[in-house]
Design an enzyme around this catalytic site. Structure first.
Site, PDB file in Angstrom:
ATOM      1  N   GLU A   1       0.833  -1.202   0.000  1.00  0.00           N
ATOM      2  CA  GLU A   1       0.000   0.000   0.000  1.00  0.00           C
ATOM      3  C   GLU A   1       0.866   1.249   0.000  1.00  0.00           C
ATOM      4  OE1 GLU A   1      -2.170   3.353   1.522  1.00  0.00           O
ATOM      5  OE2 GLU A   1      -0.671   2.266   2.686  1.00  0.00           O
TER       6      GLU A   1
ATOM      7  N   HIS B   1      -4.173  -2.363   2.956  1.00  0.00           N
ATOM      8  CA  HIS B   1      -3.596  -2.009   4.245  1.00  0.00           C
ATOM      9  C   HIS B   1      -3.308  -3.255   5.068  1.00  0.00           C
ATOM     10  CE1 HIS B   1      -4.757   2.299   3.790  1.00  0.00           C
ATOM     11  NE2 HIS B   1      -3.790   2.478   4.663  1.00  0.00           N
TER      12      HIS B   1
END
Length: 348
Positions: free
Chosen positions: A14, A313
């Protein structure tokens, strides 16, 4: 004996500020120094922003760390932690950067440290791309208590984008003993809670947000409990948070107002998200799954969670935790879809 320096690629996965924040938390807990390179390399404005610097300052202050590269726009940071000291701390983000994200960086290490601590952080409390104060208070804190971290939060003043200026007070008794968590089913829906707040705007906006949310959630078969707040704030803003309390777990989401954005649209954003979560078999929402991963990796026993969605995430956090801890994290499922998380911890 000093632990070897760990080098971390901040552009992995990410590639956002989460890599920095989780690295700080893990360094505080393990005592492992790290060098973070390519910080937020893929972002429109790479490098450290004010909210990241506030997290670094906070982490350094509570343990007397040595830092190099902790300046705005820096793409490299060296952090050598010392021993955490409980106490009373105050930090300012200085912008509308997220105060909740700074708190999440610091509170777990302080929970695990002997002695009580308090932390006051000023900045954004209800801002985009960040958990709101009410998400932390309604969702994160109760689950942290379930795994052994007793926290208290208080919103003294709301802060919105772009003014910031919000103030959150947090406290912990310290000396926490972490417990594992197994949540594979959330069970039947038992209760719906709504908070709709405005600062320096007409209370009618908050009422319109709440009324629209009630209309949208009526098919769930449970009349929501609504709280309308005229919240003190430095600037003007509005937000809603909705919590679905189920037999074994809960799901939570928020939405924010903006200039020219109708109150009904704010409510619809929150309703759309919650109804989508309820349509899955997830026991926890994707934000909570990501936020619980690190503390669960520190527990002496294995944990398992059924998440409503596997996020980038989550995958990035799992990779990072594995660099610091002797733990096996298995994530089953496709990104964006429901999945299973298994955390097989070793004795730390």
């Amino acid at each position: 004996m000093a632990q070897p320096m760990l080098t971390i690629d901040g552009s992995y996965g990410e590639g956002g500020g989460q890599i920095l924040r989780s690295s700080l938390t893990l360094a505080l807990v393990t005592g492992r120094p790290f060098r973070l390179v390519n910080i937020r390399a893929g972002r429109k404005r790479p490098g450290l922003r004010p909210q990241h610097l506030a997290a670094i300052t906070g982490a350094a202050d509570i343990c007397g760390a040595q830092c190099k590269g902790n300046r705005e726009n820096s793409t490299e940071l060296t952090f050598v932690p010392g021993s955490i000291v409980s106490g009373n701390y105050r930090f300012a983000v200085g912008t509308a950067g997220s105060a909740p994200l700074v708190l999440q960086t610091l509170l777990l290490p302080l929970c695990l440290t002997k002695g009580p601590s308090s932390v006051i952080v000023s900045g954004g409390t209800h801002v985009p791309w960040s958990p709101s104060f009410h998400y932390l208070a309604w969702q994160w804190v109760p689950f942290m208590k379930r795994i052994g971290c007793h926290l208290q939060l208080n919103l003294r003043q709301a802060g919105y984008y772009p003014q910031g200026g919000g103030i959150i007070e947090a406290a912990t008794g310290g000396s926490a003993s972490l417990r594992h968590l197994n949540l594979l089913q959330r069970g039947p829906l038992r209760k719906l809670r709504i908070v709709s707040l405005v600062s320096n705007l007409s209370e009618s906006i908050a009422r319109r947000q709440a009324e629209q949310l009630v209309r949208r959630l009526r098919p769930c078969g449970i009349e929501p409990d609504c709280e309308i707040l005229q919240q003190p704030g430095r600037g003007r803003g509005t937000a809603v948070t909705v919590l679905a309390e189920c037999e074994q777990s809960s799901l939570c989401c928020s939405a924010l107002g903006a200039p020219g954005k109708p109150a009904e649209r704010v409510a619809d954003e929150a309703a759309d998200e919650l109804l989508a979560l309820l349509a899955t078999d997830g026991a926890v929402d994707p934000y909570l799954a990501d936020q619980l991963l690190l503390p669960l990796a520190l527990t002496p026993a294995s944990s398992s969670l059924r998440t409503a969605a596997v996020s980038r995430h989550l995958l990035t956090n799992a990779w990072l935790i594995g660099l610091f801890l002797p733990v096996t994290i298995v994530i089953e499922g496709v990104s964006g879809q429901p999945g299973m998380i298994r955390v097989n911890s070793s004795d730390h």
